[in-house]
Write a protein that holds these residues in place. Structure first.
Motif, PDB file in Angstrom:
ATOM      1  N   ARG A  61       1.473  15.738 -11.900  1.00 39.51           N
ATOM      2  CA  ARG A  61       0.177  16.413 -12.724  1.00 39.51           C
ATOM      3  C   ARG A  61      -0.353  18.157 -12.592  1.00 39.51           C
ATOM      4  O   ARG A  61      -0.461  19.132 -12.973  1.00 39.51           O
ATOM      5  CB  ARG A  61      -1.524  15.839 -12.759  1.00 39.51           C
ATOM      6  CG  ARG A  61      -1.057  14.725 -13.596  1.00 39.51           C
ATOM      7  CD  ARG A  61      -2.667  13.836 -13.251  1.00 39.51           C
ATOM      8  NE  ARG A  61      -2.807  12.932 -11.975  1.00 39.51           N
ATOM      9  CZ  ARG A  61      -1.859  12.178 -12.180  1.00 39.51           C
ATOM     10  NH1 ARG A  61      -1.034  11.474 -13.142  1.00 39.51           N
ATOM     11  NH2 ARG A  61      -2.036  11.414 -11.022  1.00 39.51           N
TER      12      ARG A  61
ATOM     13  N   ARG B 173      -2.061  10.615   3.748  1.00 41.10           N
ATOM     14  CA  ARG B 173      -2.199   9.394   2.520  1.00 41.10           C
ATOM     15  C   ARG B 173      -0.856   8.570   3.220  1.00 41.10           C
ATOM     16  O   ARG B 173      -1.416   7.099   2.555  1.00 41.10           O
ATOM     17  CB  ARG B 173      -2.044  10.011   1.361  1.00 41.10           C
ATOM     18  CG  ARG B 173      -3.530  10.543   0.156  1.00 41.10           C
ATOM     19  CD  ARG B 173      -3.241  11.397  -1.183  1.00 41.10           C
ATOM     20  NE  ARG B 173      -2.568  10.453  -2.362  1.00 41.10           N
ATOM     21  CZ  ARG B 173      -3.033  11.119  -3.305  1.00 41.10           C
ATOM     22  NH1 ARG B 173      -2.414  12.589  -3.559  1.00 41.10           N
ATOM     23  NH2 ARG B 173      -2.389  10.374  -4.099  1.00 41.10           N
TER      24      ARG B 173
ATOM     25  N   LEU C 158      -3.061  18.339  -3.045  1.00 40.37           N
ATOM     26  CA  LEU C 158      -1.584  17.750  -3.307  1.00 40.37           C
ATOM     27  C   LEU C 158      -0.944  17.537  -1.739  1.00 40.37           C
ATOM     28  O   LEU C 158      -0.915  17.137  -0.896  1.00 40.37           O
ATOM     29  CB  LEU C 158      -0.267  17.131  -4.318  1.00 40.37           C
ATOM     30  CG  LEU C 158       0.306  16.592  -4.127  1.00 40.37           C
ATOM     31  CD1 LEU C 158      -0.034  14.687  -3.961  1.00 40.37           C
ATOM     32  CD2 LEU C 158       1.789  16.799  -5.669  1.00 40.37           C
TER      33      LEU C 158
ATOM     34  N   GLY D   8       2.857  10.659  -9.534  1.00 43.77           N
ATOM     35  CA  GLY D   8       1.653  10.968 -10.545  1.00 43.77           C
ATOM     36  C   GLY D   8       1.390  12.342 -10.137  1.00 43.77           C
ATOM     37  O   GLY D   8       1.216  13.006 -11.210  1.00 43.77           O
ATOM     38  N   ASP D   9       0.723  12.812  -8.907  1.00 47.61           N
ATOM     39  CA  ASP D   9      -0.257  13.748  -8.527  1.00 47.61           C
ATOM     40  C   ASP D   9       0.675  14.934  -8.854  1.00 47.61           C
ATOM     41  O   ASP D   9       0.405  15.863  -9.174  1.00 47.61           O
ATOM     42  CB  ASP D   9      -0.369  13.955  -7.372  1.00 47.61           C
ATOM     43  CG  ASP D   9      -1.948  12.068  -7.591  1.00 47.61           C
ATOM     44  OD1 ASP D   9      -2.546  12.323  -8.288  1.00 47.61           O
ATOM     45  OD2 ASP D   9      -1.941  12.278  -5.967  1.00 47.61           O
TER      46      ASP D   9
ATOM     47  N   TRP E 140       0.747  -1.285  -0.001  1.00 51.89           N
ATOM     48  CA  TRP E 140      -0.549  -0.304  -0.320  1.00 51.89           C
ATOM     49  C   TRP E 140       0.865   1.417  -0.051  1.00 51.89           C
ATOM     50  O   TRP E 140       0.053   2.312  -0.888  1.00 51.89           O
ATOM     51  CB  TRP E 140      -1.244   0.538   1.044  1.00 51.89           C
ATOM     52  CG  TRP E 140      -1.891  -1.239   0.803  1.00 51.89           C
ATOM     53  CD1 TRP E 140      -2.458  -1.532   1.549  1.00 51.89           C
ATOM     54  CD2 TRP E 140      -3.383  -0.832  -0.581  1.00 51.89           C
ATOM     55  NE1 TRP E 140      -3.445  -2.268   1.016  1.00 51.89           N
ATOM     56  CE2 TRP E 140      -3.859  -2.115   0.206  1.00 51.89           C
ATOM     57  CE3 TRP E 140      -3.527   0.093  -0.867  1.00 51.89           C
ATOM     58  CZ2 TRP E 140      -4.973  -1.859  -0.726  1.00 51.89           C
ATOM     59  CZ3 TRP E 140      -4.561  -0.401  -1.858  1.00 51.89           C
ATOM     60  CH2 TRP E 140      -5.682  -1.220  -1.664  1.00 51.89           C
TER      61      TRP E 140
ATOM     62  N   THR F 140       3.445   5.565  -5.805  1.00 50.11           N
ATOM     63  CA  THR F 140       3.025   6.368  -7.205  1.00 50.11           C
ATOM     64  C   THR F 140       2.496   7.122  -7.404  1.00 50.11           C
ATOM     65  O   THR F 140       2.560   7.860  -8.111  1.00 50.11           O
ATOM     66  CB  THR F 140       3.205   4.557  -8.177  1.00 50.11           C
ATOM     67  OG1 THR F 140       2.449   3.980  -7.270  1.00 50.11           O
ATOM     68  CG2 THR F 140       4.682   3.481  -7.186  1.00 50.11           C
ATOM     69  N   GLU F 141       0.819   6.554  -6.993  1.00 47.44           N
ATOM     70  CA  GLU F 141      -0.131   7.912  -7.090  1.00 47.44           C
ATOM     71  C   GLU F 141       0.680   9.624  -6.328  1.00 47.44           C
ATOM     72  O   GLU F 141       0.397  10.029  -7.419  1.00 47.44           O
ATOM     73  CB  GLU F 141      -1.327   7.282  -6.496  1.00 47.44           C
ATOM     74  CG  GLU F 141      -2.214   6.540  -6.767  1.00 47.44           C
ATOM     75  CD  GLU F 141      -2.369   5.427  -5.616  1.00 47.44           C
ATOM     76  OE1 GLU F 141      -3.316   6.513  -4.830  1.00 47.44           O
ATOM     77  OE2 GLU F 141      -3.634   4.934  -6.427  1.00 47.44           O
ATOM     78  N   LEU F 142       1.588   9.282  -5.191  1.00 53.05           N
ATOM     79  CA  LEU F 142       1.771  11.191  -5.206  1.00 53.05           C
ATOM     80  C   LEU F 142       3.082  11.205  -6.308  1.00 53.05           C
ATOM     81  O   LEU F 142       2.521  12.754  -6.494  1.00 53.05           O
ATOM     82  CB  LEU F 142       2.713  10.685  -3.851  1.00 53.05           C
ATOM     83  CG  LEU F 142       1.800  10.677  -2.450  1.00 53.05           C
ATOM     84  CD1 LEU F 142       2.394  10.585  -1.315  1.00 53.05           C
ATOM     85  CD2 LEU F 142       1.217  11.781  -2.781  1.00 53.05           C
TER      86      LEU F 142
ATOM     87  N   VAL G  41       1.893   2.079  -3.527  1.00 56.54           N
ATOM     88  CA  VAL G  41       1.128   2.098  -4.070  1.00 56.54           C
ATOM     89  C   VAL G  41       0.651   3.775  -3.449  1.00 56.54           C
ATOM     90  O   VAL G  41       0.370   4.941  -5.413  1.00 56.54           O
ATOM     91  CB  VAL G  41      -0.228   2.089  -3.915  1.00 56.54           C
ATOM     92  CG1 VAL G  41      -2.108   2.675  -5.213  1.00 56.54           C
ATOM     93  CG2 VAL G  41      -0.675   0.364  -4.627  1.00 56.54           C
ATOM     94  N   ALA G  42       0.215   4.394  -3.377  1.00 59.23           N
ATOM     95  CA  ALA G  42       0.561   5.733  -2.131  1.00 59.23           C
ATOM     96  C   ALA G  42       1.995   6.336  -3.066  1.00 59.23           C
ATOM     97  O   ALA G  42       1.558   7.593  -3.607  1.00 59.23           O
ATOM     98  CB  ALA G  42       0.556   5.724  -1.219  1.00 59.23           C
TER      99      ALA G  42
END
Length: 182
Positions: free
Chosen positions: A32, A68, A61, A28-29, A18, A24-26, A21-22
């Motif tokens: 962006r 997160r 973010l 990308g965020d 997890w 890698t999402e951060l 996941v967090a």
């Protein structure tokens, strides 16, 4: 100390699933959010000096990142309750030292992680966990600094620094550092 099996790197990724996941999402965020800062500038005529930019995604973010990460760590703890992380005794810089070495010379970092592990001071797992924690904390601090910036370009730059730290943390979680040969 026994040599690690080939399954251990996967087990490490599994234990931090997890968090991976967090992070890698951060990453990308962060990309962006920085894109939202630079896109209006890129779309504006080059003669227009004062282009309004959208800092909303970047600030959102910055405000949500710590929560997160904490939620991901909590989910991993529940998921892998039988595989509790061993704490490193008394404050040490072993994780930060590993990260510094890793950026300069990955081979040297591996060697320096193996030395205290071979002496029984720490396990390689503890060193990697401490390094991961250091990288994540550095990323969160960079986002905190981004949030405090009044200049959008500086805020975007700090956000990219955070993404770099999060990327480093993901890399450390994924590392395969074998125990030193006896």
């Amino acid at each position: 100390m026994t040599a690690p099996s080939r399954a251990e790197p996967f087990a490490r990724c599994h234990r931090h699933a997890w968090l991976l996941v967090a992070l890698t999402e951060l990453i990308g965020d962060c990309a962006r959010a920085v894109g939202e800062v630079y896109r209006p500038v890129a779309e504006a005529p080059p003669t227009r000096p004062d282009v309004p930019v959208n800092l909303g995604p970047l600030l959102g973010l910055c405000r949500s990142a710590r929560t997160r990460v904490e939620a991901a760590r909590a989910r991993d703890a529940v998921r892998c309750a039988s595989a509790e992380k061993e704490a490193i005794p008394a404050r040490t810089d072993v994780g930060a030292d590993f990260l510094a070495d890793l950026l300069e010379s990955p081979a040297q970092a591996v060697k320096r992680a193996q030395e205290p592990a071979s002496k029984g001071e720490f396990t390689v797992e503890q060193i990697l966990d401490e390094a991961t924690d250091s990288a994540v904390l550095s990323g969160l601090l960079a986002l905190h600094e981004a949030q405090r910036q009044s200049d959008p370009g500086t805020a975007a730059a700090r956000c990219l620094v955070a993404a770099g730290h999060f990327t480093l943390a993901v890399s450390v979680i994924s590392l395969d550092v074998p125990a030193a040969a006896p």
